[in-house]
Design an enzyme around this catalytic site. Structure first.
Site, short mmCIF file in Angstrom:
data_model
loop_
_atom_site.label_atom_id
_atom_site.label_comp_id
_atom_site.label_asym_id
_atom_site.label_seq_id
_atom_site.Cartn_x
_atom_site.Cartn_y
_atom_site.Cartn_z
N ASN A 9 0.88 -1.17 0.00
CA ASN A 9 0.00 0.00 0.00
C ASN A 9 0.92 1.21 0.00
O ASN A 9 1.50 1.55 1.02
CB ASN A 9 -0.89 -0.02 1.24
CG ASN A 9 -1.70 1.26 1.39
OD1 ASN A 9 -1.75 2.08 0.48
ND2 ASN A 9 -2.33 1.43 2.54
N LYS A 11 0.18 4.22 -0.24
CA LYS A 11 -0.42 5.44 0.35
C LYS A 11 -0.17 6.61 -0.60
O LYS A 11 -0.16 6.39 -1.82
CB LYS A 11 0.12 5.66 1.77
CG LYS A 11 -0.06 4.39 2.62
CD LYS A 11 0.14 4.58 4.09
CE LYS A 11 -0.09 3.25 4.81
NZ LYS A 11 0.04 3.34 6.25
N HIS A 94 -9.45 1.56 4.86
CA HIS A 94 -8.18 1.65 5.60
C HIS A 94 -8.38 2.59 6.79
O HIS A 94 -9.15 3.55 6.71
CB HIS A 94 -7.08 2.19 4.67
CG HIS A 94 -5.72 2.09 5.27
ND1 HIS A 94 -5.26 2.99 6.20
CD2 HIS A 94 -4.73 1.18 5.10
CE1 HIS A 94 -4.03 2.63 6.57
NE2 HIS A 94 -3.69 1.54 5.92
N GLU A 96 -6.70 4.93 7.89
CA GLU A 96 -6.43 6.35 7.59
C GLU A 96 -7.65 6.99 6.92
O GLU A 96 -7.94 8.17 7.14
CB GLU A 96 -5.17 6.48 6.72
CG GLU A 96 -3.92 6.18 7.55
CD GLU A 96 -2.76 5.58 6.77
OE1 GLU A 96 -2.74 5.65 5.54
OE2 GLU A 96 -1.85 5.03 7.43
N GLU A 166 -5.28 -4.65 10.59
CA GLU A 166 -4.19 -3.71 10.83
C GLU A 166 -4.42 -2.98 12.15
O GLU A 166 -5.20 -2.02 12.19
CB GLU A 166 -4.12 -2.69 9.69
CG GLU A 166 -3.91 -3.29 8.33
CD GLU A 166 -3.34 -2.27 7.34
OE1 GLU A 166 -2.25 -2.54 6.81
OE2 GLU A 166 -3.94 -1.22 7.11
N GLY A 172 2.99 2.20 10.72
CA GLY A 172 3.98 3.25 10.54
C GLY A 172 4.73 3.62 11.81
O GLY A 172 5.41 4.64 11.88
N SER A 211 3.77 -2.27 10.15
CA SER A 211 5.23 -2.39 10.29
C SER A 211 5.78 -3.75 9.84
O SER A 211 6.73 -4.26 10.42
CB SER A 211 5.65 -2.07 11.73
OG SER A 211 5.28 -0.73 12.07
P1 13P Z 1 3.28 0.30 7.56
O1 13P Z 1 3.69 -0.99 6.92
O2 13P Z 1 4.03 1.49 7.04
O3 13P Z 1 3.24 0.20 9.05
O4 13P Z 1 1.75 0.56 7.08
C1 13P Z 1 0.82 -0.43 7.24
C2 13P Z 1 -0.39 -0.05 6.48
O5 13P Z 1 -1.13 0.85 6.85
C3 13P Z 1 -0.67 -0.77 5.23
O6 13P Z 1 -1.97 -0.52 4.76
#
Ligand code: 13P
Length: 248
Positions: A9, A11, A94, A96, A166, A172, A211
């Site tokens: 992803n 982002k 997601h 976010e 997640e 992150g 992560s």
């Molecule tokens: P990270 O792998 O950067 O922690 O992000 C996870 C994520 O939100 C994938 O959709």
């Protein structure tokens, strides 16, 4: 047998030039018959990425879509528009998007149903905040998200849905859930799906996200109920992406 699925992803990262460089650098190094490799990129990069990945086994997905076909929804992109450029997957709900863009279990469900209707496989995300984990309500929260997200999904369509667990506190942050913590919630998610769909729950692939990196992917993928990873940061570097897909 559930085929593992490793999805990047990206982002809001990489412009078109960088996206194409990435695909060139990866080449056919992420081509496995026993693992599905996916890249979910920003909308503007998708058409070029789809073209550039021809001749590789990499599939391409969007990170969001609207549930209406067309109309007065300024700034939005419909499932049909993604279908026109042959998207394989779309990430739905997601954390976010839920946090910054007001997505609710209801809109997430509408998007899941719409994606299935046009033949794009949804990656339905769920996961708890740190406060929820500490309050001991992780499973209740995830159960609500999953039951709402899958509402009205038919038995025929269920296996087309990929679920991504997640934990928000692991996204992150460098803080990965332990493989056992992740597996515990993921096997619970499978029980929740089974409470509605019975044995068909065994066909649903459930990813872990938060992560994940080349150094921990094998341990995560070694868990009994974890069928894949949804990877943010570590999916941005070609060599790391190749290493993730080629986990042993
Ligand atoms: P990270 O792998 O950067 O922690 O992000 C996870 C994520 O939100 C994938 O959709």
């Amino acid at each position: 047998m559930r085929k593992p699925i490793i999805a990047g992803n990206w982002k809001m990262n990489k412009n078109i030039k960088e996206a194409l460089e990435f695909v060139k650098e990866v080449g056919t190094r992420a081509d496995r018959d026993d693992v599905e490799a996916v890249i979910c990129a920003p909308f503007l990069q998708l058409k070029d990425l789809k073209e550039a990945t021809k001749g590789t086994k990499i599939k391409v997905g969007a990170q969001n879509m609207h549930y209406e076909t067309s109309g007065a929804f300024t700034g939005e992109v419909s499932a049909e528009m993604l279908q026109e450029i042959a998207m394989d997957y779309v990430i739905i709900g997601h954390s976010e998007r839920r946090e910054y863009f007001g997505e609710t279990n209801e809109t997430v469900n509408k998007k899941v149903l719409k994606a299935l209707q046009v033949g794009i496989n949804p990656i339905l995300c769920c996961g708890e905040t740190l406060e929820q984990r500490e309050a001991g309500v992780t499973k209740d929260h995830v159960k609500t998200q999953i039951l709402a997200g899958l509402k009205d999904v038919t038995k025929e369509d269920l296996a087309k849905v990929v679920v991504a667990y997640e934990p928000i506190w692991a996204i992150g942050t460098g803080k990965t859930a332990t493989a056992e913590q992740a597996n515990d919630v993921i096997s619970y998610i499978r029980e929740v799906i089974a409470s509605v769909y019975g044995d068909l729950a065994n066909e649903v692939r459930i990813q872990y996200g938060g992560s994940v990196k080349p150094a921990n992917v094998a341990e995560i993928m070694g868990q009994s109920d974890i069928d894949g990873a949804l990877v943010g940061g570590a999916s941005l570097k070609a060599d790391d992406y190749v290493a993730l897909v080629n986990f042993k």
